[in-house]
Design a protein around this motif. Structure first.
Motif, PDB file in Angstrom:
ATOM      1  N   ASP A 220       0.823  -1.209   0.000  1.00  0.00           N
ATOM      2  CA  ASP A 220       0.000   0.000   0.000  1.00  0.00           C
ATOM      3  C   ASP A 220       0.857   1.259   0.000  1.00  0.00           C
ATOM      4  O   ASP A 220       0.502   2.261  -0.641  1.00  0.00           O
ATOM      5  CB  ASP A 220      -0.936   0.014   1.216  1.00  0.00           C
ATOM      6  N   GLU A 221       1.997   1.228   0.701  1.00  0.00           N
ATOM      7  CA  GLU A 221       2.910   2.373   0.682  1.00  0.00           C
ATOM      8  C   GLU A 221       3.475   2.581  -0.718  1.00  0.00           C
ATOM      9  O   GLU A 221       3.609   3.728  -1.190  1.00  0.00           O
ATOM     10  CB  GLU A 221       4.052   2.182   1.683  1.00  0.00           C
ATOM     11  N   ILE A 222       3.797   1.475  -1.403  1.00  0.00           N
ATOM     12  CA  ILE A 222       4.302   1.568  -2.778  1.00  0.00           C
ATOM     13  C   ILE A 222       3.226   2.133  -3.699  1.00  0.00           C
ATOM     14  O   ILE A 222       3.504   2.958  -4.579  1.00  0.00           O
ATOM     15  CB  ILE A 222       4.778   0.185  -3.261  1.00  0.00           C
ATOM     16  N   ARG A 223       1.974   1.699  -3.496  1.00  0.00           N
ATOM     17  CA  ARG A 223       0.866   2.224  -4.302  1.00  0.00           C
ATOM     18  C   ARG A 223       0.713   3.735  -4.123  1.00  0.00           C
ATOM     19  O   ARG A 223       0.572   4.485  -5.105  1.00  0.00           O
ATOM     20  CB  ARG A 223      -0.443   1.534  -3.918  1.00  0.00           C
ATOM     21  N   LEU A 224       0.728   4.179  -2.879  1.00  0.00           N
ATOM     22  CA  LEU A 224       0.590   5.612  -2.607  1.00  0.00           C
ATOM     23  C   LEU A 224       1.735   6.416  -3.233  1.00  0.00           C
ATOM     24  O   LEU A 224       1.520   7.508  -3.762  1.00  0.00           O
ATOM     25  CB  LEU A 224       0.535   5.857  -1.094  1.00  0.00           C
ATOM     26  N   TRP A 225       2.953   5.857  -3.182  1.00  0.00           N
ATOM     27  CA  TRP A 225       4.107   6.536  -3.779  1.00  0.00           C
ATOM     28  C   TRP A 225       3.968   6.629  -5.294  1.00  0.00           C
ATOM     29  O   TRP A 225       4.219   7.679  -5.890  1.00  0.00           O
ATOM     30  CB  TRP A 225       5.388   5.794  -3.406  1.00  0.00           C
ATOM     31  N   LEU A 226       3.527   5.518  -5.924  1.00  0.00           N
ATOM     32  CA  LEU A 226       3.344   5.529  -7.377  1.00  0.00           C
ATOM     33  C   LEU A 226       2.234   6.491  -7.776  1.00  0.00           C
ATOM     34  O   LEU A 226       2.343   7.185  -8.795  1.00  0.00           O
ATOM     35  CB  LEU A 226       3.022   4.109  -7.867  1.00  0.00           C
ATOM     36  N   GLU A 227       1.166   6.550  -6.992  1.00  0.00           N
ATOM     37  CA  GLU A 227       0.075   7.472  -7.304  1.00  0.00           C
ATOM     38  C   GLU A 227       0.523   8.931  -7.196  1.00  0.00           C
ATOM     39  O   GLU A 227       0.123   9.766  -7.999  1.00  0.00           O
ATOM     40  CB  GLU A 227      -1.112   7.207  -6.369  1.00  0.00           C
ATOM     41  N   SER A 228       1.361   9.204  -6.190  1.00  0.00           N
ATOM     42  CA  SER A 228       1.860  10.573  -6.040  1.00  0.00           C
ATOM     43  C   SER A 228       2.823  10.945  -7.167  1.00  0.00           C
ATOM     44  O   SER A 228       2.891  12.106  -7.580  1.00  0.00           O
ATOM     45  CB  SER A 228       2.555  10.727  -4.681  1.00  0.00           C
ATOM     46  N   MET A 229       3.556   9.952  -7.667  1.00  0.00           N
ATOM     47  CA  MET A 229       4.510  10.217  -8.744  1.00  0.00           C
ATOM     48  C   MET A 229       3.808  10.374 -10.093  1.00  0.00           C
ATOM     49  O   MET A 229       4.201  11.201 -10.914  1.00  0.00           O
ATOM     50  CB  MET A 229       5.542   9.090  -8.818  1.00  0.00           C
ATOM     51  N   THR A 230       2.786   9.567 -10.340  1.00  0.00           N
ATOM     52  CA  THR A 230       2.119   9.565 -11.644  1.00  0.00           C
ATOM     53  C   THR A 230       0.837  10.390 -11.660  1.00  0.00           C
ATOM     54  O   THR A 230       0.262  10.602 -12.729  1.00  0.00           O
ATOM     55  CB  THR A 230       1.779   8.128 -12.055  1.00  0.00           C
ATOM     56  N   HIS A 231       0.391  10.825 -10.482  1.00  0.00           N
ATOM     57  CA  HIS A 231      -0.848  11.605 -10.358  1.00  0.00           C
ATOM     58  C   HIS A 231      -2.040  10.855 -10.946  1.00  0.00           C
ATOM     59  O   HIS A 231      -2.888  11.413 -11.626  1.00  0.00           O
ATOM     60  CB  HIS A 231      -0.701  12.973 -11.043  1.00  0.00           C
ATOM     61  N   THR A 232      -2.076   9.553 -10.678  1.00  0.00           N
ATOM     62  CA  THR A 232      -3.192   8.714 -11.125  1.00  0.00           C
ATOM     63  C   THR A 232      -3.725   7.921  -9.944  1.00  0.00           C
ATOM     64  O   THR A 232      -3.075   7.818  -8.894  1.00  0.00           O
ATOM     65  CB  THR A 232      -2.745   7.737 -12.229  1.00  0.00           C
ATOM     66  N   ASN A 233      -4.909   7.350 -10.115  1.00  0.00           N
ATOM     67  CA  ASN A 233      -5.527   6.506  -9.081  1.00  0.00           C
ATOM     68  C   ASN A 233      -5.383   5.055  -9.509  1.00  0.00           C
ATOM     69  O   ASN A 233      -6.103   4.582 -10.386  1.00  0.00           O
ATOM     70  CB  ASN A 233      -6.996   6.887  -8.907  1.00  0.00           C
ATOM     71  N   LEU A 234      -4.439   4.351  -8.911  1.00  0.00           N
ATOM     72  CA  LEU A 234      -4.145   2.971  -9.303  1.00  0.00           C
ATOM     73  C   LEU A 234      -5.070   1.958  -8.656  1.00  0.00           C
ATOM     74  O   LEU A 234      -5.190   0.834  -9.138  1.00  0.00           O
ATOM     75  CB  LEU A 234      -2.692   2.630  -8.932  1.00  0.00           C
ATOM     76  N   PHE A 235      -5.716   2.317  -7.558  1.00  0.00           N
ATOM     77  CA  PHE A 235      -6.580   1.379  -6.843  1.00  0.00           C
ATOM     78  C   PHE A 235      -7.862   2.120  -6.482  1.00  0.00           C
ATOM     79  O   PHE A 235      -8.017   2.622  -5.380  1.00  0.00           O
ATOM     80  CB  PHE A 235      -5.870   0.850  -5.596  1.00  0.00           C
ATOM     81  N   SER A 236      -8.773   2.187  -7.428  1.00  0.00           N
ATOM     82  CA  SER A 236      -9.999   2.952  -7.246  1.00  0.00           C
ATOM     83  C   SER A 236     -10.950   2.203  -6.322  1.00  0.00           C
ATOM     84  O   SER A 236     -11.262   1.022  -6.543  1.00  0.00           O
ATOM     85  CB  SER A 236     -10.675   3.192  -8.600  1.00  0.00           C
TER      86      SER A 236
END
Length: 401
Positions: A333-349
Motif C-alpha cells: 500500500d505504501e508503494i501504491r501511494l508513492w506511485l500514485e503521487s509520482m504519476t498523479h493517477t488513481n491505481l486502486f480505485s
C-alpha cells in the motif's frame, strides 16, 4: 574467434534474461497472490462486520412477536448473538441531490456491540437526545457534500393511503454522524438509524423484517441453520453470508486462479530460455567436454555438472524473486501511494475494487507452491542440455584438433 565470442556472449545474454525472467515471475506471483488473498480476506471481514453470519427474513416483510423467537435462537448451541433489525431501501435527498440508499435500523446497543460498526464512526456522534437519527457513510458524505446536522430527506417505497390516493412515506432526518468501514459499497450507499425510527419510517409498527444472527464457529454454519429452520415458521426464509455473496467470492477465486496461470507463463518462458542458453553452452564447450571425457570423466558426472550449472540460474532467480516479492507484499500500500503521487493517477480505485486500501496477505502455502514450482521448472529445463552434453563423443569432437 569472433564467431566463438559471439556464441559465448549470446549464451550468457540468454542466461541473464532467464535469470531476470524467473526473478520477475516469482516476485510478481507472490505479490499478486498476496494481494488477491488480502482483498478476499478484507472483503469477507467487512461483509461479516456490516452484515451477520445468518439472516432471517419473512415473505410477508414482517416478523411479529420477535422477542420470544430471538430468545429461542439465543438458546441454540453455537449462537453468539441474535438481534432485531429493519432493512429497507429508500431515496435520499441531500442538498437537492438524490441517491438510492439502504437504510438499516438497529438498537444503539447492537450498533456499538458490532466490532466493525462500533469503531467506524469518524466524526459526529451516535446519539441525539437519547437515540441517533441517521448516520451516513464517508463516501456518501463526500459525494453529496453533507456536513454535521445536514437535513436528509428519505422517501420510502411504501405508501400511505390517504383520501387523495397513495402518497410515498417521507421523513426528514439530521445527519448526526459519519462512519467509515473501509468498503466502498457500504460507505457510499448505506444509512443507519435506530430500530424504532426505522420501524416507524417503514410502517412496521412494533414488527421487524430481519433477525441478524452471529455464531461462534462459522464452519458450523449449516448445522446451526438447520436448528434455526426447525424453530422458524413457514413464512420465514434463512440465508447466510456465504450464499448471499457466493458469486462475489467465487469471482475473486476465479481471478486468483487465472492470474496464477497467466503469471506462471513468465516462469515457464524463462525456463525455456534456460534450455536455449544451456544448449548453446554445450555446443560452445564441445571440445572441453571431450577433453574431460578422455581423461576419465563419466557421463553421469557431465550430466551432473551441466544440471547444476543450469539449475543455479533458476535457484538464484527464485531466491531473489522470493525476497523481492515478500518485500513488495509487506509494503504494497505504501508503494501504491508513492506511485500514485509520482504519476498523479488513481491505481486502486475504491469504486472498482470496493476497498479504500490495497491489502496484502501472504500465505505460506502459496509462497511454497510458487517457489517449488519455479525450482522444479528450472531443474527439468536442464535435463535435455545435460543429456546432450553427456552424449558428446570425444573422438568426434577432437578429430580436427
Amino acid at each position: 574467434p569472433y564467431t566463438t565470442l559471439f556464441r559465448s556472449g549470446f549464451a550468457s545474454l540468454v542466461t541473464i534474461f532467464s535469470f531476470i525472467g524467473i526473478t520477475l515471475g516469482v516476485a510478481t506471483l507472490i505479490v499478486v497472490m498476496a494481494v488477491m488473498n488480502g482483498v478476499k480476506t478484507e472483503l469477507v471481514k467487512r461483509i461479516i462486520g456490516i452484515n451477520s453470519h445468518i439472516s432471517i427474513g419473512s415473505v410477508t416483510q414482517r416478523i411479529n412477536n420477535y422477542e420470544s423467537f430471538i430468545e429461542e435462537i439465543k438458546g441454540i448451541d453455537g449462537v453468539l448473538s441474535a438481534n432485531p433489525a429493519v432493512n429497507g431501501q429508500a431515496l435520499a435527498t441531500i442538498n437537492s441531490n438524490n441517491r438510492g440508499v439502504m437504510v438499516r435500523g438497529l438498537t444503539p446497543d447492537d450498533f456499538m456491540r458490532s466490532n466493525s460498526l462500533g469503531k467506524s464512526i469518524t466524526s459526529g456522534k451516535l446519539y441525539k437526545d437519547g437515540e441517533f437519527e441517521v448516520i451516513g457513510g464517508i463516501q456518501l458524505v463526500k459525494q453529496l457534500g453533507v456536513h454535521s446536522e445536514t437535513p436528509v430527506s428519505l422517501v420510502s417505497p411504501n405508501f400511505n393511503a390517504t383520501m387523495f390516493g397513495n402518497i410515498p412515506r417521507q421523513k426528514t432526518f439530521k445527519m448526526t454522524g459519519v462512519f467509515d468501514v473501509g468498503m466502498y459499497e457500504y460507505d457510499s450507499g448505506m444509512l443507519f438509524t435506530s430500530l424504532s425510527t426505522a420501524q416507524k419510517f417503514f410502517g412496521l409498527g412494533e414488527a421487524i423484517n430481519t433477525i441478524e444472527i452471529n455464531v461462534n464457529k462459522p464452519n458450523q454454519l449449516e448445522e446451526i441453520k438447520d436448528k434455526i429452520t426447525a424453530l422458524a415458521s413457514e413464512d420465514m426464509y434463512i440465508t447466510d453470508w456465504q450464499k448471499a455473496n457466493e458469486g462475489f467470492i467465487e469471482s475473486i477465486d476465479v481471478q486468483s486462479n487465472v492470474l496464477f496461470l497467466i503469471l506462471t507463463l513468465i516462469i515457464l518462458v524463462a525456463a525455456f530460455n534456460i534450455i536455449s542458453g544451456m544448449v548453446m553452452l554445450v555446443s560452445d564447450k564441445n571440445k572441453e567436454i571431450a577433453i574431460l571425457r578422455t581423461i576419465g570423466l563419466k557421463r553421469s558426472s557431465v550430466i551432473r555438472i551441466f544440471m547444476i550449472c543450469g539449475f543455479s540460474t533458476g535457484f538464484w532467480g527464485t531466491l531473489i524473486g522470493f525476497s523481492i516479492g515478500m518485500a513488495f507484499a509487506a509494503n504494497i500500500d505504501e508503494i501504491r501511494l508513492w506511485l500514485e503521487s509520482m504519476t498523479h493517477t488513481n491505481l486502486f480505485s475504491a469504486e472498482i475494487y470496493f476497498l479504500s486500501k490495497l491489502p496484502a496477505e501472504v500465505k505460506m502455502s502459496d509462497v511454497i507452491t510458487i517457489t517449488l514450482m519455479s525450482l522444479f521448472l528450472s531443474l527439468i529445463s536442464t535435463i535435455y542440455p545435460a543429456y546432450k552434453a553427456a552424449k558428446v563423443e570425444p573422438a568426434e569432437a577432437l578429430k580436427y584438433e
